[in-house]
Write a protein that holds these residues in place. Structure first.
Motif, PDB file in Angstrom:
ATOM      1  N   ALA A  17     132.944  76.609  -6.379  1.00 32.78           N
ATOM      2  CA  ALA A  17     131.635  76.165  -5.897  1.00 32.78           C
ATOM      3  C   ALA A  17     130.571  76.738  -6.823  1.00 32.78           C
ATOM      4  CB  ALA A  17     131.397  76.624  -4.475  1.00 32.78           C
ATOM      5  N   ASN A  18     129.616  75.917  -7.185  1.00 32.77           N
ATOM      6  CA  ASN A  18     128.532  76.340  -8.056  1.00 32.77           C
ATOM      7  C   ASN A  18     127.603  77.299  -7.320  1.00 32.77           C
ATOM      8  OD1 ASN A  18     125.595  75.696  -9.236  1.00 32.77           O
ATOM      9  ND2 ASN A  18     127.124  75.439 -10.830  1.00 32.77           N
ATOM     10  N   TRP A  19     126.931  78.153  -8.053  1.00 37.37           N
ATOM     11  CA  TRP A  19     126.038  79.151  -7.461  1.00 37.37           C
ATOM     12  C   TRP A  19     124.886  78.507  -6.691  1.00 37.37           C
ATOM     13  CZ3 TRP A  19     120.915  79.183  -8.608  1.00 37.37           C
ATOM     14  CH2 TRP A  19     120.520  78.463  -9.741  1.00 37.37           C
ATOM     15  N   THR A  20     124.584  77.225  -6.924  1.00 35.65           N
ATOM     16  CA  THR A  20     123.466  76.575  -6.243  1.00 35.65           C
ATOM     17  C   THR A  20     123.700  76.426  -4.740  1.00 35.65           C
ATOM     18  OG1 THR A  20     124.392  74.428  -6.899  1.00 35.65           O
ATOM     19  CG2 THR A  20     122.619  75.331  -8.268  1.00 35.65           C
ATOM     20  N   PHE A  21     124.917  76.695  -4.266  1.00 30.66           N
ATOM     21  CA  PHE A  21     125.135  76.721  -2.826  1.00 30.66           C
ATOM     22  C   PHE A  21     124.431  77.911  -2.186  1.00 30.66           C
ATOM     23  CE2 PHE A  21     128.716  73.784  -3.461  1.00 30.66           C
ATOM     24  CZ  PHE A  21     128.504  72.938  -2.383  1.00 30.66           C
ATOM     25  N   LEU A  22     124.229  78.993  -2.930  1.00 30.83           N
ATOM     26  CA  LEU A  22     123.593  80.188  -2.369  1.00 30.83           C
ATOM     27  C   LEU A  22     122.156  79.924  -1.914  1.00 30.83           C
ATOM     28  CD1 LEU A  22     125.116  82.883  -4.740  1.00 30.83           C
ATOM     29  CD2 LEU A  22     125.865  82.213  -2.444  1.00 30.83           C
ATOM     30  N   PRO A  23     121.297  79.279  -2.751  1.00 28.10           N
ATOM     31  CA  PRO A  23     119.956  78.946  -2.248  1.00 28.10           C
ATOM     32  C   PRO A  23     119.995  77.957  -1.081  1.00 28.10           C
ATOM     33  CG  PRO A  23     120.010  78.765  -4.641  1.00 28.10           C
ATOM     34  CD  PRO A  23     121.417  79.001  -4.182  1.00 28.10           C
ATOM     35  N   LEU A  24     120.988  77.073  -1.072  1.00 26.70           N
ATOM     36  CA  LEU A  24     121.124  76.133   0.043  1.00 26.70           C
ATOM     37  C   LEU A  24     121.420  76.886   1.339  1.00 26.70           C
ATOM     38  CD1 LEU A  24     121.287  73.219   1.118  1.00 26.70           C
ATOM     39  CD2 LEU A  24     123.720  73.265   0.534  1.00 26.70           C
ATOM     40  N   ILE A  25     122.309  77.855   1.271  1.00 26.57           N
ATOM     41  CA  ILE A  25     122.627  78.677   2.450  1.00 26.57           C
ATOM     42  C   ILE A  25     121.384  79.445   2.898  1.00 26.57           C
ATOM     43  CG2 ILE A  25     123.998  80.628   3.280  1.00 26.57           C
ATOM     44  CD1 ILE A  25     126.235  79.614   1.357  1.00 26.57           C
ATOM     45  N   ALA A  26     120.660  80.019   1.942  1.00 33.16           N
ATOM     46  CA  ALA A  26     119.431  80.757   2.265  1.00 33.16           C
ATOM     47  C   ALA A  26     118.404  79.831   2.916  1.00 33.16           C
ATOM     48  CB  ALA A  26     118.858  81.400   1.001  1.00 33.16           C
ATOM     49  N   TRP A  27     118.292  78.621   2.405  1.00 35.45           N
ATOM     50  CA  TRP A  27     117.355  77.650   2.967  1.00 35.45           C
ATOM     51  C   TRP A  27     117.745  77.300   4.400  1.00 35.45           C
ATOM     52  CZ3 TRP A  27     118.321  72.460   4.304  1.00 35.45           C
ATOM     53  CH2 TRP A  27     117.178  71.732   4.657  1.00 35.45           C
ATOM     54  N   MET A  28     119.030  77.091   4.643  1.00 36.61           N
ATOM     55  CA  MET A  28     119.482  76.761   5.993  1.00 36.61           C
ATOM     56  C   MET A  28     119.199  77.911   6.965  1.00 36.61           C
ATOM     57  SD  MET A  28     123.008  74.710   5.138  1.00 36.61           S
ATOM     58  CE  MET A  28     123.494  74.522   6.830  1.00 36.61           C
ATOM     59  N   ILE A  29     119.400  79.136   6.524  1.00 39.71           N
ATOM     60  CA  ILE A  29     119.105  80.301   7.378  1.00 39.71           C
ATOM     61  C   ILE A  29     117.614  80.377   7.658  1.00 39.71           C
ATOM     62  CG2 ILE A  29     119.094  82.835   7.443  1.00 39.71           C
ATOM     63  CD1 ILE A  29     121.786  82.682   5.871  1.00 39.71           C
ATOM     64  N   ALA A  30     116.796  80.193   6.611  1.00 37.50           N
ATOM     65  CA  ALA A  30     115.338  80.252   6.775  1.00 37.50           C
ATOM     66  C   ALA A  30     114.849  79.176   7.740  1.00 37.50           C
ATOM     67  CB  ALA A  30     114.653  80.104   5.417  1.00 37.50           C
TER      68      ALA A  30
END
Length: 136
Positions: A17-30
């Motif tokens: 999985a590309n690292w761009t999933f990390l900001p997506l996870i952060a966005w979903m939490i926010a």
């Protein structure tokens, strides 16, 4: 910075999985916290995220399985939030094989969609309700 993190192997294909999933996870939490955190909302967000990953993975595995049918091995797959890429180093020798490999992913998407229709009860679409589009 590493561009992808490994999720394991399926049928000898390295799944990352590309690292761009990390900001997506952060966005979903926010979003969950900004809209008033609830357990139900967090569970639905998690289900959405897992559903996205599974659908991306199934799509890419569709390409890889059909390529394998023609003795063309996919070595790895990298998933992005907006799609995926299967590394298939050897190209088919005939155009019709290439077309079948290319169509395999969308055909998997259609099959998953048809399967999911069995679990969806009839409903009115959001845009078919006059109150939802500002018409009273």
């Amino acid at each position: 910075m590493k561009s992808a993190f490994s999720l394991g192997k399926i049928r000898g294909i390295v799944i990352s999985a590309n690292w761009t999933f990390l900001p997506l996870i952060a966005w979903m939490i926010a979003v969950n916290f900004l809209t008033g955190f609830t357990i139900a909302g967090a569970i639905w967000s998690l289900l959405l995220f897992v559903g996205i990953i599974i659908s991306l993975l199934l799509h890419e595995l569709g390409h890889a399985v059909v390529a394998g049918y023609f003795n063309i091995r996919a070595s790895s797959t990298i998933l992005f939030p907006f799609g995926g890429v299967s590394d298939i180093p050897d190209q088919p020798d005939q155009t019709w094989k290439y077309i079948l490999i290319s169509l395999a992913g969308p055909i998997v998407n259609l099959a998953v969609g048809i399967l999911l229709l069995l679990f969806i009860h009839p409903y009115h679409a959001y845009w078919m309700e006059p109150g939802n589009i500002g018409y009273v």
